[in-house]
Design a protein around this motif. Structure first.
Motif, PDB file in Angstrom:
ATOM      1  N   ALA A  18      11.731  35.358  18.697  1.00  0.00           N
ATOM      2  CA  ALA A  18      11.689  34.924  20.095  1.00  0.00           C
ATOM      3  C   ALA A  18      10.518  33.960  20.318  1.00  0.00           C
ATOM      4  N   MET A  19       9.401  34.192  19.610  1.00  0.00           N
ATOM      5  CA  MET A  19       8.237  33.305  19.744  1.00  0.00           C
ATOM      6  C   MET A  19       8.495  31.934  19.137  1.00  0.00           C
ATOM      7  N   THR A  20       9.360  31.882  18.136  1.00  0.00           N
ATOM      8  CA  THR A  20       9.616  30.621  17.447  1.00  0.00           C
ATOM      9  C   THR A  20      10.968  30.022  17.809  1.00  0.00           C
ATOM     10  N   GLN A  21      11.647  30.593  18.779  1.00  0.00           N
ATOM     11  CA  GLN A  21      12.994  30.167  19.183  1.00  0.00           C
ATOM     12  C   GLN A  21      13.958  30.142  17.996  1.00  0.00           C
ATOM     13  N   GLY A  22      13.824  31.116  17.109  1.00  0.00           N
ATOM     14  CA  GLY A  22      14.715  31.249  15.969  1.00  0.00           C
ATOM     15  C   GLY A  22      14.369  30.384  14.778  1.00  0.00           C
ATOM     16  N   ARG A  23      13.331  29.566  14.875  1.00  0.00           N
ATOM     17  CA  ARG A  23      12.958  28.683  13.755  1.00  0.00           C
ATOM     18  C   ARG A  23      12.174  29.477  12.715  1.00  0.00           C
ATOM     19  N   VAL A  24      12.396  29.153  11.448  1.00  0.00           N
ATOM     20  CA  VAL A  24      11.701  29.860  10.376  1.00  0.00           C
ATOM     21  C   VAL A  24      10.821  28.940   9.530  1.00  0.00           C
ATOM     22  N   ALA A  25      10.907  27.653   9.749  1.00  0.00           N
ATOM     23  CA  ALA A  25      10.101  26.694   8.984  1.00  0.00           C
ATOM     24  C   ALA A  25       9.348  25.787   9.948  1.00  0.00           C
ATOM     25  N   PRO A  26       8.113  25.421   9.608  1.00  0.00           N
ATOM     26  CA  PRO A  26       7.349  24.537  10.485  1.00  0.00           C
ATOM     27  C   PRO A  26       7.919  23.126  10.504  1.00  0.00           C
ATOM     28  N   SER A  27       7.837  22.484  11.656  1.00  0.00           N
ATOM     29  CA  SER A  27       8.286  21.098  11.741  1.00  0.00           C
ATOM     30  C   SER A  27       7.253  20.198  11.066  1.00  0.00           C
ATOM     31  N   GLY A  28       7.706  19.128  10.492  1.00  0.00           N
ATOM     32  CA  GLY A  28       6.794  18.177   9.872  1.00  0.00           C
ATOM     33  C   GLY A  28       6.377  18.534   8.471  1.00  0.00           C
ATOM     34  N   LEU A  88       2.197  22.480  17.033  1.00  0.00           N
ATOM     35  CA  LEU A  88       0.914  21.917  17.482  1.00  0.00           C
ATOM     36  C   LEU A  88       0.546  20.661  16.697  1.00  0.00           C
ATOM     37  N   ARG A  89       0.859  20.662  15.401  1.00  0.00           N
ATOM     38  CA  ARG A  89       0.578  19.480  14.575  1.00  0.00           C
ATOM     39  C   ARG A  89       1.442  18.309  15.025  1.00  0.00           C
ATOM     40  N   SER A  90       2.719  18.557  15.322  1.00  0.00           N
ATOM     41  CA  SER A  90       3.616  17.496  15.796  1.00  0.00           C
ATOM     42  C   SER A  90       3.157  16.922  17.130  1.00  0.00           C
ATOM     43  N   ALA A  91       2.541  17.776  17.968  1.00  0.00           N
ATOM     44  CA  ALA A  91       2.048  17.331  19.275  1.00  0.00           C
ATOM     45  C   ALA A  91       0.667  16.688  19.177  1.00  0.00           C
ATOM     46  N   GLY A  92       0.068  16.691  17.987  1.00  0.00           N
ATOM     47  CA  GLY A  92      -1.249  16.093  17.800  1.00  0.00           C
ATOM     48  C   GLY A  92      -2.389  16.934  18.356  1.00  0.00           C
ATOM     49  N   LEU A  93      -2.160  18.233  18.507  1.00  0.00           N
ATOM     50  CA  LEU A  93      -3.176  19.100  19.093  1.00  0.00           C
ATOM     51  C   LEU A  93      -4.045  19.807  18.057  1.00  0.00           C
ATOM     52  N   ILE A  94      -3.633  19.748  16.785  1.00  0.00           N
ATOM     53  CA  ILE A  94      -4.430  20.315  15.693  1.00  0.00           C
ATOM     54  C   ILE A  94      -4.380  19.371  14.503  1.00  0.00           C
ATOM     55  N   SER A  95      -5.338  19.557  13.612  1.00  0.00           N
ATOM     56  CA  SER A  95      -5.333  18.883  12.315  1.00  0.00           C
ATOM     57  C   SER A  95      -5.366  19.949  11.246  1.00  0.00           C
ATOM     58  N   LEU A  96      -4.693  19.688  10.142  1.00  0.00           N
ATOM     59  CA  LEU A  96      -4.691  20.608   9.004  1.00  0.00           C
ATOM     60  C   LEU A  96      -5.349  19.923   7.822  1.00  0.00           C
ATOM     61  N   TYR A  97      -6.281  20.617   7.190  1.00  0.00           N
ATOM     62  CA  TYR A  97      -6.984  20.091   6.021  1.00  0.00           C
ATOM     63  C   TYR A  97      -6.757  21.036   4.851  1.00  0.00           C
ATOM     64  N   GLU A  98      -6.027  20.545   3.856  1.00  0.00           N
ATOM     65  CA  GLU A  98      -5.760  21.367   2.684  1.00  0.00           C
ATOM     66  C   GLU A  98      -6.875  21.174   1.671  1.00  0.00           C
ATOM     67  N   PRO A  99      -7.323  22.274   1.052  1.00  0.00           N
ATOM     68  CA  PRO A  99      -8.355  22.132   0.027  1.00  0.00           C
ATOM     69  C   PRO A  99      -7.816  21.339  -1.158  1.00  0.00           C
TER      70      PRO A  99
END
Length: 121
Positions: A18-28, A88-99
């Protein structure tokens, strides 16, 4: 009147789908679980049409935090957090930095040396 969806000790029960509207994979695209999340805005405006969990993620990620720590801190499953982070990443509200180690293949020689060292113990 008692409802099936209400747990008097825990409050309303909300299923992860319900929190993800049925989605199981992140967008982008996918990202590593040890990637660091950093909010790009100090706080979301009240009028922004996002779920309370999105707001909680932005608030918790004002300082760098790993995806796994974020899920633990918010008491949400890792799958839900990954989908919400994709939003949030698609909306430009966060950045992700992978080691760097997460984005590079493992060096077979180093792995063999570790195994040989463990065998020597």
């Amino acid at each position: 009147m008692a409802h099936d969806w209400m747990d008097h000790e825990a409050g309303p029960v909300v299923r992860p789908y319900a929190m993800t509207q049925g989605r199981v994979a992140p967008s982008g695209g996918d990202f590593d679980l040890v990637a660091f999340v950093v909010a790009t805005v100090p706080d979301l405006a009240p009028g922004v049409a996002l779920q309370p969990e999105h707001h909680a993620i932005v608030a918790a990620a004002w300082e760098p935090i790993s995806v796994v720590e974020l899920a633990s801190h918010l008491d949400l499953s890792i799958g839900v957090v990954r989908v919400l982070l994709g939003d949030l990443r698609s909306a430009g509200l966060i950045s992700l930095y992978e080691p760097p180690a997460a984005s590079q293949p493992h060096d077979v020689d180093v792995l063999k040396a570790v195994v040989n060292g463990l065998r020597a113990l």
